[in-house]
Motif scaffolding. Structure first.
Motif, PDB file in Angstrom:
ATOM      1  N   LEU B  97     -44.908  80.770 -31.813  1.00  0.00           N
ATOM      2  CA  LEU B  97     -45.987  79.933 -31.281  1.00  0.00           C
ATOM      3  C   LEU B  97     -45.532  79.267 -29.977  1.00  0.00           C
ATOM      4  N   TRP B  98     -44.262  78.881 -29.899  1.00  0.00           N
ATOM      5  CA  TRP B  98     -43.741  78.283 -28.668  1.00  0.00           C
ATOM      6  C   TRP B  98     -43.835  79.284 -27.518  1.00  0.00           C
ATOM      7  N   ALA B  99     -43.456  80.526 -27.783  1.00  0.00           N
ATOM      8  CA  ALA B  99     -43.518  81.541 -26.734  1.00  0.00           C
ATOM      9  C   ALA B  99     -44.960  81.699 -26.250  1.00  0.00           C
ATOM     10  N   ALA B 100     -45.905  81.681 -27.197  1.00  0.00           N
ATOM     11  CA  ALA B 100     -47.316  81.843 -26.828  1.00  0.00           C
ATOM     12  C   ALA B 100     -47.807  80.662 -26.000  1.00  0.00           C
ATOM     13  N   LEU B 101     -47.417  79.440 -26.364  1.00  0.00           N
ATOM     14  CA  LEU B 101     -47.935  78.276 -25.636  1.00  0.00           C
ATOM     15  C   LEU B 101     -47.236  78.118 -24.280  1.00  0.00           C
ATOM     16  N   ALA B 102     -45.950  78.494 -24.226  1.00  0.00           N
ATOM     17  CA  ALA B 102     -45.226  78.380 -22.960  1.00  0.00           C
ATOM     18  C   ALA B 102     -45.795  79.341 -21.916  1.00  0.00           C
ATOM     19  N   ALA B 112     -48.687  67.863 -21.982  1.00  0.00           N
ATOM     20  CA  ALA B 112     -48.705  69.199 -21.388  1.00  0.00           C
ATOM     21  C   ALA B 112     -48.483  70.260 -22.459  1.00  0.00           C
ATOM     22  N   VAL B 113     -47.515  70.003 -23.347  1.00  0.00           N
ATOM     23  CA  VAL B 113     -47.227  70.967 -24.425  1.00  0.00           C
ATOM     24  C   VAL B 113     -48.458  71.138 -25.312  1.00  0.00           C
ATOM     25  N   ALA B 114     -49.085  69.998 -25.687  1.00  0.00           N
ATOM     26  CA  ALA B 114     -50.246  70.057 -26.577  1.00  0.00           C
ATOM     27  C   ALA B 114     -51.404  70.798 -25.913  1.00  0.00           C
ATOM     28  N   THR B 115     -51.580  70.566 -24.594  1.00  0.00           N
ATOM     29  CA  THR B 115     -52.656  71.249 -23.872  1.00  0.00           C
ATOM     30  C   THR B 115     -52.423  72.754 -23.872  1.00  0.00           C
ATOM     31  N   SER B 116     -51.179  73.143 -23.615  1.00  0.00           N
ATOM     32  CA  SER B 116     -50.847  74.570 -23.643  1.00  0.00           C
ATOM     33  C   SER B 116     -51.026  75.142 -25.044  1.00  0.00           C
ATOM     34  N   LEU B 117     -50.694  74.335 -26.042  1.00  0.00           N
ATOM     35  CA  LEU B 117     -50.880  74.766 -27.430  1.00  0.00           C
ATOM     36  C   LEU B 117     -52.369  75.007 -27.703  1.00  0.00           C
ATOM     37  N   GLY B 118     -53.198  74.089 -27.212  1.00  0.00           N
ATOM     38  CA  GLY B 118     -54.639  74.229 -27.395  1.00  0.00           C
ATOM     39  C   GLY B 118     -55.136  75.549 -26.803  1.00  0.00           C
ATOM     40  N   ARG B 119     -54.638  75.863 -25.594  1.00  0.00           N
ATOM     41  CA  ARG B 119     -55.044  77.128 -24.955  1.00  0.00           C
ATOM     42  C   ARG B 119     -54.584  78.317 -25.799  1.00  0.00           C
ATOM     43  N   ALA B 120     -53.331  78.237 -26.266  1.00  0.00           N
ATOM     44  CA  ALA B 120     -52.785  79.352 -27.053  1.00  0.00           C
ATOM     45  C   ALA B 120     -53.593  79.558 -28.336  1.00  0.00           C
ATOM     46  N   LEU B 121     -53.985  78.453 -28.969  1.00  0.00           N
ATOM     47  CA  LEU B 121     -54.729  78.578 -30.227  1.00  0.00           C
ATOM     48  C   LEU B 121     -56.121  79.143 -29.978  1.00  0.00           C
TER      49      LEU B 121
END
Lengths: 195, 347
Positions: B97-102, B112-121
């Protein structure tokens, strides 16, 4: 006698113990006993089963999940209170000693719950005893095997009879204040090292 | 010598209790502490309510939930004369999941991390929703996890599934793929990183600062006042010992023993120092506020009660308007024994 119209769910990762508990509950007159063997889809299973009483291993990691489910599911509408309600200290302590936790639908008569818990406690304890006996039987069997092996080694190495070999082992054990099986194991181990 | 049985869950912030029992602070105050390690919060709570342990290392929100009657077995008025430590949690996601959000955008800071996580999800689409774990329904972990998700525009009730896994089982759950991420206390985030299966996404103190994370709690009236005073004095001394960097190596090896946490002392040392290896690539997240011991932070703060009730309401665990909760919640935090001790200790 427990009320036969109740549905009891047993959540236990140990299938052998679950079977023993299930059998005990049925024998005591409860017709609906459902064993839930794992936490995959636990919420869906609980909704399907709609239990009046949930019996679960006290140390099960699923217990915390179960409490979360009571909050998010419709089970909240039929409030589920833990049996541990301090009204019957002896039963609660017996349950904890046996390693049991239970949740019951609010409003269920305490004596009905008590009879179910009593059965579960008996069965959990019976299972623990069975396991202890099994472990003991296994170690006894292993001990007998290693003594046989040591006798054989002595007979070959010293040219003695079986009885004399046994006598040698016994004397050594008595002199050193150790168990016969320990002496036999030491002999077998050193023989294997020298081999 | 008064014998007290104290239950704890294997976490770094049980340090003060363990040090008090094992480094002579309790005996100096006439107490013999018998420690009982428990695998999960529900079990520890039950053993506390049943009197199988006399006092417990308890999640502050769980103590409040029990006192106001939200948790099974309650309401039981619990009282906490000592706060066992500040903060100590973190949010970790699986390596995948980290690779996907990064790959989605910036990763500097929790927002920033949470925003990227939102996009990845969102990119994952409507298949199986991501699953995140907290340690117990009533815990700061639940509220920090929800706050973290919201930072990224993720609705914790609709966009993801939130499940519960007790701390010692958390790393296994991530390894087995049962969860995609979690919020847990030290040292379990670091254990996940060390095993190469997780990446720390945010320190808890960057999501919600200054939380009185764990309390030393007992049912009201269970401990005699003189015993409470002795216990608070012993814990206060143990806390100063834990806070002294000179004792870091000894504390890490004590906690690391198999009968306590059973974790490599080197990992424990990093979390005690507030320098967490966030990623096996060498990225470090450092903050002295990550997990704090020593000084006035151990004084139970009744102001935490209102904060906890508000967080419970946000998470849908209680009706915000239920004013009956305010007083029993506040009564959990009892600063009087701490103040009395401070008075005695003054020169």
């Amino acid at each position: 006698m427990p009320n036969t119209e109740l549905t009891v769910a047993v959540i236990d990762l140990n299938p052998a113990r679950a079977a023993i508990v299930e059998e005990g509950l049925r024998a005591s007159g409860i017709r609906e006993v459902v064993v839930i063997p794992d936490t995959a889809g636990l919420l869906a299973r609980l909704q399907e089963v709609d239990p009046d009483v949930v019996v679960i291993d006290l140390d099960s990691p699923s217990r915390d999940l179960l409490e979360q489910l009571f909050h998010v599911s419709r089970l909240v509408e039929r409030p589920v209170a833990m049996f541990v309600d301090r009204s019957d200290a002896a039963t609660m302590e017996a349950a904890v000693d046996a390693g049991i936790s239970a949740y019951v639908v609010d409003g269920l008569k305490p004596e009905r719950v008590k009879s179910i818990i009593d059965v579960a406690v008996l069965r959990f304890n019976a299972f623990a005893k069975l396991q202890r006996e099994l472990t003991e039987a296994r170690s006894e069997l292993a001990a007998r095997k290693v003594v046989e092996r040591a006798k054989g080694l002595l007979m070959k190495a010293k040219g003695v009879t079986e009885e004399e070999a046994y006598g040698l082992l016994r004397r050594k054990a008595m002199n050193e204040g150790r168990k016969l099986a320990e002496i036999a194991q030491a002999l077998v181990t050193s023989f294997e090292l020298l081999e | 010598m008064t014998e007290l049985r104290i239950g704890y869950v294997p976490l770094t912030d049980a340090a003060v209790v363990i040090a008090a029992a094992e480094r002579g602070f309790a005996t100096r105050h006439g107490l013999s502490l018998v420690l009982e390690r428990e695998p999960s919060w529900a079990t520890l709570r039950d053993k506390l309510l049943l009197g199988i342990v006399d006092a417990a290392h308890l999640l502050a929100p769980l103590a409040v939930a029990t006192a106001v009657g939200l948790s099974p077995g309650g309401p039981v008025p619990l009282v906490a004369p000592f706060c066992l430590g500040l903060n100590g949690n973190a949010v970790t996601v699986s390596a995948a999941l980290w690779a996907a959000l990064a790959a989605e955008g910036p990763i500097d800071g929790p927002a920033a991390v949470a925003t990227s996580l939102g996009r990845a999800l969102r990119r994952r689409g409507a298949g199986r929703p991501a699953t995140f774990a907290t340690v117990f329904p009533f815990s700061f972990h639940t509220y920090q996890l929800r706050a973290f998700l919201r930072l990224g525009g993720i609705d914790p009730d609709r966009d993801v599934r939130i499940t519960v896994v007790p701390p010692p089982y958390m790393v296994d759950a991530l390894r087995a793929g049962a969860v995609d991420g979690f919020c847990v206390g030290s040292p379990w985030n670091s254990v996940a990183v060390e095993s190469g299966i997780g990446r720390i996404a945010s320190l808890g103190c960057h999501l919600m600062p200054d939380l009185q994370e764990k309390l030393l709690a007992a049912p009201r009236g269970r401990l005699a006042p003189s015993v409470t005073d002795a216990l608070v004095a012993a814990l206060a001394e143990a806390a100063e010992w834990c806070a002294d960097p000179a004792n870091g190596a000894d504390l890490a090896s004590l906690l690391g023993e198999a009968r306590h946490l059973g974790i490599d002392p080197a990992i424990l040392r990093r979390t005690l120092d507030g320098r967490l290896l966030a990623d096996r690539d060498g990225t470090v997240l450092a903050d002295p506020a990550y997990l704090r011991f020593g000084g006035d932070l151990h004084r139970p703060d009744p102001g935490q009660a209102a904060r906890i009730l508000a967080l419970m309401a946000e998470a849908g665990q209680r009706a915000p308007a239920d004013v009956a909760h305010a007083e029993p919640a506040r009564a959990v935090f009892d600063p009087a024994p701490w103040a009395a001790r401070a008075g005695c200790a003054a020169p």
